[in-house]
Design an enzyme around this catalytic site. Sequence first.
Site, PDB file in Angstrom:
ATOM      1  N   CYS A   1      51.170  81.750  67.576  1.00  0.00           N
ATOM      2  CA  CYS A   1      51.667  82.648  68.601  1.00  0.00           C
ATOM      3  C   CYS A   1      51.161  84.063  68.353  1.00  0.00           C
ATOM      4  O   CYS A   1      50.844  84.444  67.239  1.00  0.00           O
ATOM      5  CB  CYS A   1      53.186  82.662  68.686  1.00  0.00           C
ATOM      6  SG  CYS A   1      53.951  81.077  68.981  1.00  0.00           S
TER       7      CYS A   1
ATOM      8  N   ARG B   1      44.838  82.578  66.680  1.00  0.00           N
ATOM      9  CA  ARG B   1      46.089  82.130  66.077  1.00  0.00           C
ATOM     10  C   ARG B   1      46.531  80.768  66.600  1.00  0.00           C
ATOM     11  O   ARG B   1      47.435  80.141  66.042  1.00  0.00           O
ATOM     12  CB  ARG B   1      47.193  83.160  66.323  1.00  0.00           C
ATOM     13  CG  ARG B   1      46.908  84.506  65.690  1.00  0.00           C
ATOM     14  CD  ARG B   1      47.898  85.562  66.136  1.00  0.00           C
ATOM     15  NE  ARG B   1      49.217  85.370  65.561  1.00  0.00           N
ATOM     16  CZ  ARG B   1      49.609  85.873  64.396  1.00  0.00           C
ATOM     17  NH1 ARG B   1      48.780  86.587  63.678  1.00  0.00           N
ATOM     18  NH2 ARG B   1      50.828  85.660  63.946  1.00  0.00           N
TER      19      ARG B   1
ATOM     20  N   TRP C   1      52.457  78.922  71.017  1.00  0.00           N
ATOM     21  CA  TRP C   1      52.196  77.602  70.455  1.00  0.00           C
ATOM     22  C   TRP C   1      53.517  76.853  70.494  1.00  0.00           C
ATOM     23  O   TRP C   1      54.493  77.256  69.868  1.00  0.00           O
ATOM     24  CB  TRP C   1      51.674  77.736  69.024  1.00  0.00           C
ATOM     25  CG  TRP C   1      51.128  76.477  68.431  1.00  0.00           C
ATOM     26  CD1 TRP C   1      49.877  75.962  68.571  1.00  0.00           C
ATOM     27  CD2 TRP C   1      51.825  75.577  67.543  1.00  0.00           C
ATOM     28  NE1 TRP C   1      49.745  74.799  67.833  1.00  0.00           N
ATOM     29  CE2 TRP C   1      50.925  74.530  67.194  1.00  0.00           C
ATOM     30  CE3 TRP C   1      53.109  75.540  67.010  1.00  0.00           C
ATOM     31  CZ2 TRP C   1      51.274  73.489  66.349  1.00  0.00           C
ATOM     32  CZ3 TRP C   1      53.462  74.494  66.164  1.00  0.00           C
ATOM     33  CH2 TRP C   1      52.543  73.486  65.855  1.00  0.00           C
TER      34      TRP C   1
ATOM     35  N   ASN D   1      57.871  85.300  68.622  1.00  0.00           N
ATOM     36  CA  ASN D   1      57.244  84.376  67.672  1.00  0.00           C
ATOM     37  C   ASN D   1      58.304  83.910  66.689  1.00  0.00           C
ATOM     38  O   ASN D   1      59.170  84.694  66.296  1.00  0.00           O
ATOM     39  CB  ASN D   1      56.132  85.056  66.874  1.00  0.00           C
ATOM     40  CG  ASN D   1      54.953  85.442  67.722  1.00  0.00           C
ATOM     41  OD1 ASN D   1      54.826  85.023  68.864  1.00  0.00           O
ATOM     42  ND2 ASN D   1      54.069  86.249  67.159  1.00  0.00           N
ATOM     43  N   GLY D   2      58.220  82.664  66.238  1.00  0.00           N
ATOM     44  CA  GLY D   2      59.171  82.180  65.245  1.00  0.00           C
ATOM     45  C   GLY D   2      60.046  81.081  65.799  1.00  0.00           C
ATOM     46  O   GLY D   2      59.819  80.552  66.896  1.00  0.00           O
TER      47      GLY D   2
ATOM     48  N   GLU E   1      39.030  68.772  51.042  1.00  0.00           N
ATOM     49  CA  GLU E   1      38.751  69.791  52.044  1.00  0.00           C
ATOM     50  C   GLU E   1      37.779  69.277  53.103  1.00  0.00           C
ATOM     51  O   GLU E   1      37.943  69.553  54.300  1.00  0.00           O
ATOM     52  CB  GLU E   1      38.200  71.044  51.358  1.00  0.00           C
ATOM     53  CG  GLU E   1      37.679  72.124  52.289  1.00  0.00           C
ATOM     54  CD  GLU E   1      38.740  72.745  53.179  1.00  0.00           C
ATOM     55  OE1 GLU E   1      38.358  73.530  54.072  1.00  0.00           O
ATOM     56  OE2 GLU E   1      39.938  72.451  53.006  1.00  0.00           O
TER      57      GLU E   1
ATOM     58  N   LYS F   1      38.610  69.047  57.109  1.00  0.00           N
ATOM     59  CA  LYS F   1      37.797  69.686  58.148  1.00  0.00           C
ATOM     60  C   LYS F   1      37.414  68.676  59.222  1.00  0.00           C
ATOM     61  O   LYS F   1      37.459  68.981  60.416  1.00  0.00           O
ATOM     62  CB  LYS F   1      36.530  70.288  57.527  1.00  0.00           C
ATOM     63  CG  LYS F   1      36.749  71.568  56.786  1.00  0.00           C
ATOM     64  CD  LYS F   1      37.110  72.695  57.734  1.00  0.00           C
ATOM     65  CE  LYS F   1      37.912  73.769  57.017  1.00  0.00           C
ATOM     66  NZ  LYS F   1      39.290  73.404  56.725  1.00  0.00           N
TER      67      LYS F   1
ATOM     68  N   GLU G   1      40.479  67.758  61.344  1.00  0.00           N
ATOM     69  CA  GLU G   1      40.987  68.911  62.089  1.00  0.00           C
ATOM     70  C   GLU G   1      40.254  69.118  63.415  1.00  0.00           C
ATOM     71  O   GLU G   1      40.885  69.378  64.442  1.00  0.00           O
ATOM     72  CB  GLU G   1      40.813  70.192  61.259  1.00  0.00           C
ATOM     73  CG  GLU G   1      41.924  70.506  60.285  1.00  0.00           C
ATOM     74  CD  GLU G   1      41.682  71.831  59.594  1.00  0.00           C
ATOM     75  OE1 GLU G   1      42.613  72.645  59.553  1.00  0.00           O
ATOM     76  OE2 GLU G   1      40.565  72.065  59.090  1.00  0.00           O
TER      77      GLU G   1
ATOM     78  N   HIS H   1      41.518  50.948  43.056  1.00  0.00           N
ATOM     79  CA  HIS H   1      42.979  50.872  43.015  1.00  0.00           C
ATOM     80  C   HIS H   1      43.589  50.851  44.409  1.00  0.00           C
ATOM     81  O   HIS H   1      44.763  51.173  44.570  1.00  0.00           O
ATOM     82  CB  HIS H   1      43.541  52.044  42.196  1.00  0.00           C
ATOM     83  CG  HIS H   1      43.144  52.014  40.756  1.00  0.00           C
ATOM     84  ND1 HIS H   1      43.652  51.104  39.852  1.00  0.00           N
ATOM     85  CD2 HIS H   1      42.256  52.768  40.069  1.00  0.00           C
ATOM     86  CE1 HIS H   1      43.114  51.305  38.672  1.00  0.00           C
ATOM     87  NE2 HIS H   1      42.246  52.304  38.766  1.00  0.00           N
TER      88      HIS H   1
ATOM     89  N   LYS I   1      46.162  78.859  63.802  1.00  0.00           N
ATOM     90  CA  LYS I   1      45.494  79.529  62.685  1.00  0.00           C
ATOM     91  C   LYS I   1      46.494  80.064  61.677  1.00  0.00           C
ATOM     92  O   LYS I   1      46.353  79.877  60.486  1.00  0.00           O
ATOM     93  CB  LYS I   1      44.632  80.675  63.230  1.00  0.00           C
ATOM     94  CG  LYS I   1      43.827  81.407  62.159  1.00  0.00           C
ATOM     95  CD  LYS I   1      42.755  80.527  61.574  1.00  0.00           C
ATOM     96  CE  LYS I   1      41.880  81.260  60.592  1.00  0.00           C
ATOM     97  NZ  LYS I   1      40.938  80.347  59.935  1.00  0.00           N
TER      98      LYS I   1
END
Length: 609
Positions: free
Chosen positions: A2, A27, A74, A99-100, A482, A486, A489, A505, A604
């Site tokens: 947001c 964001r 968001w 926001n929040g 990572e 990526k 995502e 395993h 973000k």
Amino acid sequence: MCGIVGAVAQRDIVGVLTEGLRRLEYRGYDSCGVAVLQHGAPRRVRSIERVANLAEQVEDARLSGTIGVAHTRWATHGAPITDNAHPIFSRDEIALVHNGIIENHEPLRDELKALGYAFESDTDTEVIAHLIHHTREEDASRDLLTAVQRALQRLRGAYAIAVFAKSEPDRVIGARAGSPLVVGMGERGNYLASDAMALSGTAEHFIFLEEGDIAVLSCNGVHIVDRDGATAHREVQAQHANHYATELGPYRHYMQKEIFEQPDVVADATERVRSITPALFGAKAQRAFSEIDSLLLLACGTSYYSALTAKYWFESIAGIPTQVEIASEYRYRESVVNPCAMVVVVSQSGETADTLAALKHAQEIGHHHTLAICNVPHSSMMRLTELHYSTGAGPEIGVASTKAFTTQLVALFVLALTLGKERGRVSTDDEAHALRQLHHLPAALNSVLALEPQIVAWAQALARKDHALFLGRGVHYPIALEGALKLKEISYVHAEAYPAGELKHGPLAIVTNEMPVITIAPNDTLLEKLKSNMQEVRARGGQLYVLADAGTKIESSDGVRVIQLPGHYGPLSPILHVVPLQLLAYHTACVRGTDVDKPRNLAKSVTVE
């Protein structure tokens, strides 16, 4: 997550609001909106498309005004539909953005409904707008500031808000608790934003509000009160942020731009490290480093993987026991406190809600020494810790972190060297050799970026798959994690990463000739073990995609594709190996046609739990 922009000025501020939202797109959001006071009444335009579409609607509506608020949302409470988009109104008197997350919104909603308030959205935010309105209705002599103060006292959760009222057409009020908010001051007005970058070119002096602060903005000035209602004097900081750093330039996406910026930002990050000294981490670092016997690293997402990588450095270079925890889990379990452990928080934004909460929890239970490694110098995290180190990656717009990750690794490596030197494990010769390697990193990164055409060919094949495995060993296992992150995502290909020795395993059961297995093959002491793991994959028909250092003697063959990297780069090898994985994810996403810079469901800056 947001974004907020607010303004009160002696001119039309609609352009400032929409441009601010454009700069906050990084964001993450799924709706956006603008509200102004026009002809004595709040007017708004909202959209579930991009800010560019909103700007067109604003122009068509001929929106104008000298006071207003704007927002990118968001979705948390309520679907991403127009009715849930901000700004939120209360009875055409209050206009508010938020926001929040308000944790006690349900009982407040029931209370307000009983008082006759009709809810037009499913958001927790509407509770705040109606609560402010009701607080003023209870006592007509109350001004907006008092109403906001009274309303906020009843909220439980995290928020940053910006609000204006029809009956007070000369002020905007902002407040924060658990979510960032900055005041920008200009010659012809004053402004609010979630990030100073949103106001670049409009304001050059900024106040970073502290927890619990409320700011009253008018054309004539800014007045700040703390959570107790007392006037607060906050530092005014001059910043000349270059918003051109956020321009796309010749690149197709911001992610691509940021991948190719890595040699430059790493050069900037290493240039300031001319010698290894505790002073790099703050004036109190010398004493703090002498008093600690271990490290506790807290981080989320990509930052967690940089911390996992650094664990190998801290223990091998500095000989200091190191624990790495996912910040969102850490404070919800009983932990054994070692007051001699330094807590190191790692974050791109410095506003990550889970990491901030974990830091505060660690401080509350007895951890005295804290260090933040962060890309935003004035963030909450940097202000809350005893020591701090700015990674200097510059604005990162793409949701999937790239240059922020590599500069975090540089910072963590410098910390490992510093602790090793302080503990007598890094000699003068060792320091000189490590510095030479650090300062050569930009050239080595350019060599890796030159491999892009070969990686594009891999992406063409990978884009046709729905699943992928990533393998690494030792310090390269977090890099495999990572790489998998990526890929999923931004391309939405399901990907998992494993230490290569773990194949037998369990994961080997899903290896077939339809399973691409991306393998990191540095020329280190684990190479022969890794080659055995690769043979296990080939024996089951798995398709290997190998990023191999020069000298590994791994050759392309049937079912084995190899891209040759430069020679092994010692402990800094993970920084080189992650770049082709970034490019692989990027080009796979491009082939699949996804929204690379704004992947679905992600943000973000994650400022809510």
